[in-house]
Scaffold this motif. Structure first.
Motif, mmCIF file in Angstrom:
data_model
loop_
_atom_site.group_PDB
_atom_site.id
_atom_site.type_symbol
_atom_site.label_atom_id
_atom_site.label_comp_id
_atom_site.label_asym_id
_atom_site.label_seq_id
_atom_site.Cartn_x
_atom_site.Cartn_y
_atom_site.Cartn_z
ATOM 1 N N MET A 96 70.688 47.124 40.394
ATOM 2 C CA MET A 96 70.704 45.983 38.966
ATOM 3 C C MET A 96 70.701 46.564 37.945
ATOM 4 S SD MET A 96 67.697 43.322 40.556
ATOM 5 C CE MET A 96 66.311 44.419 40.861
ATOM 6 N N GLY A 97 71.087 46.014 36.931
ATOM 7 C CA GLY A 97 71.107 46.367 35.614
ATOM 8 C C GLY A 97 72.131 47.465 35.457
ATOM 9 N N ASP A 98 71.533 48.466 34.715
ATOM 10 C CA ASP A 98 72.285 49.999 34.659
ATOM 11 C C ASP A 98 72.669 50.655 35.918
ATOM 12 O OD1 ASP A 98 71.999 49.320 31.979
ATOM 13 O OD2 ASP A 98 70.217 50.640 31.679
ATOM 14 N N ARG A 180 67.552 48.537 32.175
ATOM 15 C CA ARG A 180 66.514 49.250 32.161
ATOM 16 C C ARG A 180 65.895 50.251 31.018
ATOM 17 N NH1 ARG A 180 64.506 49.699 37.246
ATOM 18 N NH2 ARG A 180 66.011 49.415 39.129
ATOM 19 N N HIS A 181 64.710 50.578 31.015
ATOM 20 C CA HIS A 181 64.309 51.892 30.178
ATOM 21 C C HIS A 181 64.994 53.032 30.539
ATOM 22 C CE1 HIS A 181 61.468 49.671 27.468
ATOM 23 N NE2 HIS A 181 61.005 49.270 28.512
ATOM 24 N N GLY A 204 64.091 54.154 35.292
ATOM 25 C CA GLY A 204 62.948 53.613 34.590
ATOM 26 C C GLY A 204 62.753 52.188 34.847
ATOM 27 N N LEU A 205 61.576 51.418 34.182
ATOM 28 C CA LEU A 205 61.233 50.274 34.356
ATOM 29 C C LEU A 205 62.299 49.287 33.665
ATOM 30 C CD1 LEU A 205 57.388 50.478 34.087
ATOM 31 C CD2 LEU A 205 58.659 50.417 36.119
ATOM 32 N N ALA A 206 62.319 47.995 34.146
ATOM 33 C CA ALA A 206 63.240 46.972 33.538
ATOM 34 C C ALA A 206 62.829 46.774 31.848
ATOM 35 C CB ALA A 206 63.134 45.765 34.192
ATOM 36 N N ALA A 207 63.880 47.018 31.131
ATOM 37 C CA ALA A 207 63.688 46.876 29.586
ATOM 38 C C ALA A 207 64.209 45.417 29.413
ATOM 39 C CB ALA A 207 64.418 47.572 28.827
ATOM 40 N N PHE A 215 67.105 41.111 37.368
ATOM 41 C CA PHE A 215 65.842 41.511 37.582
ATOM 42 C C PHE A 215 65.045 40.297 37.749
ATOM 43 C CE2 PHE A 215 67.326 45.530 35.313
ATOM 44 C CZ PHE A 215 67.008 46.415 36.228
ATOM 45 N N HIS A 216 65.161 39.478 36.917
ATOM 46 C CA HIS A 216 64.396 38.147 36.632
ATOM 47 C C HIS A 216 64.510 37.252 38.337
ATOM 48 C CE1 HIS A 216 62.822 34.002 35.872
ATOM 49 N NE2 HIS A 216 61.978 34.730 35.149
#
Length: 252
Positions: A96-98, A180-181, A204-207, A215-216
């Motif tokens: 997910m994300g990056d 993400r962070h 990292g955690l989700a930013a 993520f949500h």
């Protein structure tokens, strides 16, 4: 219907076996997967050595290369006919994300996408293969939907499935990628021979896990489907960069 199946966890991965079993009866399946785990390989191709291809005891074709190698070799040298769909997974962990920039699972699907073939990447959010049966059931439903009502190519879908029993999954959401962070610092250690080595730190955690993101969706127990594209052009900056580069262009 011809379906090419690949992954990045390797040809013996439970996620690949579950995906192949789930897709039985939907068409002619060809499985071409890496010989070993290539998580994090992104879209890399092996250009500094030849690739070997063999049929494993489980009947899958395995390649001693990356996920992109597997799909590329399948499409340009192994398959007699062009597939109608490329599917990748089911990955052992979220993409997910990056993460999608690094993911070998997404890269295998993206290689099909680059050839103009609709492609779908599937990932199980938590590592450890818990509830892989539910993830495989969801994957089949999504592939069935694509067969019944085909989204036009080019199509690249990134699907993340919560690690939950099928009955506990709250639905399916179409999402955008979150953010993400930065990753945690590298872990420095020493080999028995006194050499200093470094392990890449944990993600990292989700930013950005706002409503509407992948993520949500998964934190709410829903399957996330994100349509992706591979055009890296920052279109909003084209005019700005043209103006910035104008003196350089005029001097040539």
């Amino acid at each position: 219907m011809r379906i090419l199946v690949s992954n990045d966890d390797g040809y013996t991965a439970p996620g690949l076996e579950a995906l192949v079993q789930a897709l039985q009866g939907l068409g002619e399946l060809t499985v071409v997967a890496p010989e070993t785990n290539h998580s994090g390989a992104s879209n890399s191709l092996t250009l500094n050595r030849p690739l070997t291809v063999r049929t494993a005891a489980n009947g899958f074709v395995c390649v001693n290369g990356t996920p992109s190698d597997c799909v590329h070799v399948a499409l340009t040298g192994l398959m007699d006919a062009r597939p109608d769909l490329v599917v990748s997974g089911i990955n052992n962990g979220a993409n997910m994300g990056d993460d999608t920039l690094y993911s070998g699972t997404v890269a295998a699907a993206a290689e099909g996408y680059l050839f103009g073939i609709p492609a779908i990447a599937f990932s199980l959010v938590e590592k450890g293969w818990q509830h892989i049966d539910a993830a495989a059931r969801i994957a089949r439903q999504i592939v069935e939907r694509q067969i019944a009502q085909r989204l036009a190519a080019p199509l690249l879908l990134n699907v993340n499935i919560p690690s939950l029993p099928y009955e506990a999954i709250s639905g399916i959401e179409v999402t955008r990628l979150g953010k993400r962070h930065p990753s945690e610092p590298v872990v420095r250690t020493t080999t028995p021979y006194g050499d200093t080595v470094y392990w890449i730190g944990r993600v990292g955690l989700a930013a950005d896990a706002a409503p509407g993101t992948d993520f949500h969706a998964v934190t709410q127990g829903a399957v996330s489907i994100t349509p992706l594209r591979l055009d890296l052009t920052q279109h909003s900056q084209l005019d700005e960069v043209r103006q910035w580069a104008e003196p350089l262009c005029a001097s040539q």
